[in-house]
Design an enzyme around this catalytic site. Structure first.
Site, PDB file in Angstrom:
ATOM      1  N   VAL A  65      -4.771  37.831-111.629  1.00  0.00           N
ATOM      2  CA  VAL A  65      -4.406  36.825-112.750  1.00  0.00           C
ATOM      3  C   VAL A  65      -3.882  37.440-114.037  1.00  0.00           C
ATOM      4  O   VAL A  65      -3.360  36.750-114.940  1.00  0.00           O
ATOM      5  CB  VAL A  65      -5.224  35.858-112.837  1.00  0.00           C
ATOM      6  CG1 VAL A  65      -5.730  35.042-111.662  1.00  0.00           C
ATOM      7  CG2 VAL A  65      -6.624  36.107-113.335  1.00  0.00           C
ATOM      8  N   ASN A  91      -9.292  29.098-111.504  1.00  0.00           N
ATOM      9  CA  ASN A  91     -10.773  29.308-111.232  1.00  0.00           C
ATOM     10  C   ASN A  91     -11.380  30.944-111.439  1.00  0.00           C
ATOM     11  O   ASN A  91     -12.392  31.142-111.983  1.00  0.00           O
ATOM     12  CB  ASN A  91     -11.579  29.027-109.890  1.00  0.00           C
ATOM     13  CG  ASN A  91     -12.709  29.330-109.684  1.00  0.00           C
ATOM     14  OD1 ASN A  91     -13.719  28.847-109.844  1.00  0.00           O
ATOM     15  ND2 ASN A  91     -12.567  30.512-108.713  1.00  0.00           N
ATOM     16  N   TYR A 157     -17.681  35.673-123.509  1.00  0.00           N
ATOM     17  CA  TYR A 157     -17.448  34.609-122.535  1.00  0.00           C
ATOM     18  C   TYR A 157     -16.961  33.553-122.807  1.00  0.00           C
ATOM     19  O   TYR A 157     -16.227  32.606-122.661  1.00  0.00           O
ATOM     20  CB  TYR A 157     -18.574  34.735-121.406  1.00  0.00           C
ATOM     21  CG  TYR A 157     -18.280  33.899-120.173  1.00  0.00           C
ATOM     22  CD1 TYR A 157     -17.626  33.971-118.895  1.00  0.00           C
ATOM     23  CD2 TYR A 157     -18.809  32.632-120.292  1.00  0.00           C
ATOM     24  CE1 TYR A 157     -17.561  33.292-117.892  1.00  0.00           C
ATOM     25  CE2 TYR A 157     -19.083  31.647-119.218  1.00  0.00           C
ATOM     26  CZ  TYR A 157     -18.379  32.248-118.087  1.00  0.00           C
ATOM     27  OH  TYR A 157     -18.246  31.228-116.941  1.00  0.00           O
ATOM     28  N   LYS A 161     -14.065  30.610-122.572  1.00  0.00           N
ATOM     29  CA  LYS A 161     -14.117  29.190-122.191  1.00  0.00           C
ATOM     30  C   LYS A 161     -13.687  28.127-123.244  1.00  0.00           C
ATOM     31  O   LYS A 161     -13.106  27.199-122.772  1.00  0.00           O
ATOM     32  CB  LYS A 161     -15.375  28.972-121.308  1.00  0.00           C
ATOM     33  CG  LYS A 161     -15.374  29.996-120.355  1.00  0.00           C
ATOM     34  CD  LYS A 161     -14.655  29.808-119.191  1.00  0.00           C
ATOM     35  CE  LYS A 161     -15.033  30.647-117.949  1.00  0.00           C
ATOM     36  NZ  LYS A 161     -14.143  30.473-116.731  1.00  0.00           N
ATOM     37  N   THR A 192     -24.003  32.343-108.148  1.00  0.00           N
ATOM     38  CA  THR A 192     -22.727  32.882-107.460  1.00  0.00           C
ATOM     39  C   THR A 192     -22.986  34.671-107.797  1.00  0.00           C
ATOM     40  O   THR A 192     -23.849  34.753-108.449  1.00  0.00           O
ATOM     41  CB  THR A 192     -21.397  32.424-108.119  1.00  0.00           C
ATOM     42  OG1 THR A 192     -21.207  33.094-109.307  1.00  0.00           O
ATOM     43  CG2 THR A 192     -21.092  31.145-107.958  1.00  0.00           C
TER      44      THR A 192
HETATM   45  N1  LIG Z   1     -21.264  30.285-111.520  1.00  0.00           N
HETATM   46  C1  LIG Z   1     -21.491  29.797-112.602  1.00  0.00           C
HETATM   47  O1  LIG Z   1     -22.818  29.337-113.121  1.00  0.00           O
HETATM   48  C2  LIG Z   1     -20.346  29.405-113.604  1.00  0.00           C
HETATM   49  C3  LIG Z   1     -20.574  28.559-114.567  1.00  0.00           C
HETATM   50  C4  LIG Z   1     -19.538  28.105-115.510  1.00  0.00           C
HETATM   51  C5  LIG Z   1     -18.383  28.388-115.019  1.00  0.00           C
HETATM   52  N2  LIG Z   1     -18.016  29.248-114.038  1.00  0.00           N
HETATM   53  C6  LIG Z   1     -16.675  29.828-113.730  1.00  0.00           C
HETATM   54  O2  LIG Z   1     -16.455  29.602-112.476  1.00  0.00           O
HETATM   55  C7  LIG Z   1     -15.195  30.509-111.932  1.00  0.00           C
HETATM   56  C8  LIG Z   1     -15.767  31.259-110.819  1.00  0.00           C
HETATM   57  O3  LIG Z   1     -16.799  32.072-111.008  1.00  0.00           O
HETATM   58  P1  LIG Z   1     -17.894  32.256-110.004  1.00  0.00           P
HETATM   59  O4  LIG Z   1     -19.254  31.800-110.378  1.00  0.00           O
HETATM   60  O5  LIG Z   1     -17.521  31.673-108.628  1.00  0.00           O
HETATM   61  O6  LIG Z   1     -18.201  33.933-109.818  1.00  0.00           O
HETATM   62  P2  LIG Z   1     -17.688  34.938-108.659  1.00  0.00           P
HETATM   63  O7  LIG Z   1     -18.254  34.464-107.364  1.00  0.00           O
HETATM   64  O8  LIG Z   1     -17.969  36.123-109.408  1.00  0.00           O
HETATM   65  O9  LIG Z   1     -16.188  34.731-108.412  1.00  0.00           O
HETATM   66  C9  LIG Z   1     -15.146  35.194-109.589  1.00  0.00           C
HETATM   67  C10 LIG Z   1     -13.753  34.966-108.787  1.00  0.00           C
HETATM   68  O10 LIG Z   1     -12.742  35.374-109.802  1.00  0.00           O
HETATM   69  C11 LIG Z   1     -11.709  36.494-109.001  1.00  0.00           C
HETATM   70  N3  LIG Z   1     -11.175  37.212-110.130  1.00  0.00           N
HETATM   71  C12 LIG Z   1     -11.779  38.041-111.116  1.00  0.00           C
HETATM   72  N4  LIG Z   1     -10.967  38.815-111.973  1.00  0.00           N
HETATM   73  C13 LIG Z   1      -9.591  38.547-110.913  1.00  0.00           C
HETATM   74  C14 LIG Z   1      -8.343  38.872-111.517  1.00  0.00           C
HETATM   75  N5  LIG Z   1      -8.129  39.659-112.523  1.00  0.00           N
HETATM   76  N6  LIG Z   1      -7.389  38.301-110.634  1.00  0.00           N
HETATM   77  C15 LIG Z   1      -7.683  37.434-109.712  1.00  0.00           C
HETATM   78  N7  LIG Z   1      -8.915  37.035-109.423  1.00  0.00           N
HETATM   79  C16 LIG Z   1     -10.055  37.378-110.003  1.00  0.00           C
HETATM   80  C17 LIG Z   1     -12.826  37.353-107.997  1.00  0.00           C
HETATM   81  O11 LIG Z   1     -12.055  37.707-106.999  1.00  0.00           O
HETATM   82  P3  LIG Z   1     -11.629  39.210-106.871  1.00  0.00           P
HETATM   83  O12 LIG Z   1     -12.524  40.080-107.480  1.00  0.00           O
HETATM   84  O13 LIG Z   1     -11.393  39.424-105.235  1.00  0.00           O
HETATM   85  O14 LIG Z   1     -10.247  39.259-107.501  1.00  0.00           O
HETATM   86  C18 LIG Z   1     -13.580  36.014-107.620  1.00  0.00           C
HETATM   87  O15 LIG Z   1     -13.233  35.366-106.270  1.00  0.00           O
HETATM   88  C19 LIG Z   1     -15.197  31.510-113.157  1.00  0.00           C
HETATM   89  O16 LIG Z   1     -14.228  31.182-114.078  1.00  0.00           O
HETATM   90  C20 LIG Z   1     -16.509  31.288-113.971  1.00  0.00           C
HETATM   91  O17 LIG Z   1     -16.443  31.703-115.307  1.00  0.00           O
HETATM   92  C21 LIG Z   1     -18.907  29.863-113.109  1.00  0.00           C
END
Ligand SMILES: NC(=O)c1ccc[n+]([C@@H]2O[C@H](COP(=O)([O-])OP(=O)(O)OC[C@H]3O[C@@H](n4cnc5c(N)ncnc54)[C@H](OP(=O)(O)O)[C@@H]3O)[C@@H](O)[C@H]2O)c1
Length: 253
Positions: A65, A91, A157, A161, A192
């Site tokens: 991305v 996402n 971070y 956001k 996650t």
């Molecule tokens: N978990 C929480 O508590 C929480 C809370 C609030 C918000 N969020 C948000 O939710 C979203 C998903 O996070 P998650 O918690 O599911 O974490 P995660 O399991 O670490 O997933 C992050 C995803 O982002 C992808 N990614 C990272 N850099 C990328 C790049 N340069 N290009 C394309 N894909 C990329 C990764 O895929 P690859 O490494 O395969 O590219 C992975 O699939 C994020 O935006 C995070 O900030 C999470």
């Protein structure tokens, strides 16, 4: 009422679909009837998800991305396979914890480029293609409660956001007359790959016990919010920020 949430005929693209929320969202959208294009860098993970969902319903696209060329190529592949993407779940995201004054420039660039520039590149590409096709659509950005609140050691971070929240509001404003809705979900804490080491630790468990809900979110608790913003059930919701956090943001000070 249920048919308002139906996504049959829609083409969704989910970024960051190789783990966590993104992987879950792809399953939920496919379950609601959409064909789903799943993007991330770890293609082996994406292929496994396509095997699970079925090649007639899902397509894996390698996608970084932070790279405009990679984003454009992913949308082109999606369009060739299933038609114009009319539902984007923006996402992909990363975190680099640490106090702001101790954060390296490399970490700043990594988090800002992925979470903010990346979200803009992907949403702008989706909007341009929808406008060119004369189609309506929905964009759901995944922000965070940390876009609205503070937490020691999460400044970079949190700043990205907050940026995603304003990106959401501005794109909603600019695209409102063109049938494209742009909203954001602000998740609280869900376990996650991004945070599991912390939430499995004693410190993480103690922290969660202090929150209003006293627990982490469960993945399926994102399903209703996602489908509401993605589907016709949310047809008059635009520029909204939806916390899904068990009340974390209303914590007493
Ligand atoms: N978990 C929480 O508590 C929480 C809370 C609030 C918000 N969020 C948000 O939710 C979203 C998903 O996070 P998650 O918690 O599911 O974490 P995660 O399991 O670490 O997933 C992050 C995803 O982002 C992808 N990614 C990272 N850099 C990328 C790049 N340069 N290009 C394309 N894909 C990329 C990764 O895929 P690859 O490494 O395969 O590219 C992975 O699939 C994020 O935006 C995070 O900030 C999470």
């Amino acid at each position: 009422m249920a048919e308002n949430f139906d996504l049959s005929g829609r083409v969704a693209l989910v970024t960051g679909a190789s783990s966590g929320f993104g992987q879950h969202f792809a399953r939920v959208l496919a379950g609601a009837g959409a064909r789903v294009v799943i993007g991330a860098r770890r293609e082996d993970r994406l292929r496994a998800l396509v095997d699970e969902l079925g090649a007639d319903r899902a397509l894996a696209v390698a996608m970084d991305v932070t790279d405009a060329g990679s984003v454009a190529a992913a949308f082109a592949a999606a369009e060739a396979a299933f038609g114009t993407v009319d539902l984007l779940v923006n996402n992909a995201g990363v975190a680099a914890p640490g106090a702001l004054h101790k954060t390296s420039e490399a970490d700043w660039d990594w988090v800002v480029d992925t979470n903010l520039k990346g979200a803009w590149l992907v949403a702008a590409e989706a909007a341009r293609r929808l406008l060119a096709a004369g189609r309506s659509g929905a964009i759901v950005n995944i922000a965070s409660v940390l876009g609205m609140a503070t937490s020691r050691g999460h400044g970079v971070y949190s700043a990205t956001k907050a940026g995603v929240i304003q990106l959401t509001r501005h794109m909603a404003l600019e695209l409102a007359g063109k049938g494209i809705r742009v909203n954001a979900i602000c998740p609280g804490y869900f376990k996650t790959e991004m945070n599991e080491a912390y939430f499995d630790s004693a410190a993480g468990q103690q922290y969660i016990a202090t929150t209003p809900a006293g627990r982490l979110g469960r993945m399926e608790e994102m399903d209703g919010p996602l489908l509401l913003l993605a589907s016709e059930a949310g047809s008059f919701i635009n520029g909204a920020l939806l916390p899904v956090d068990g009340g974390h943001l209303v914590m007493s000070i």
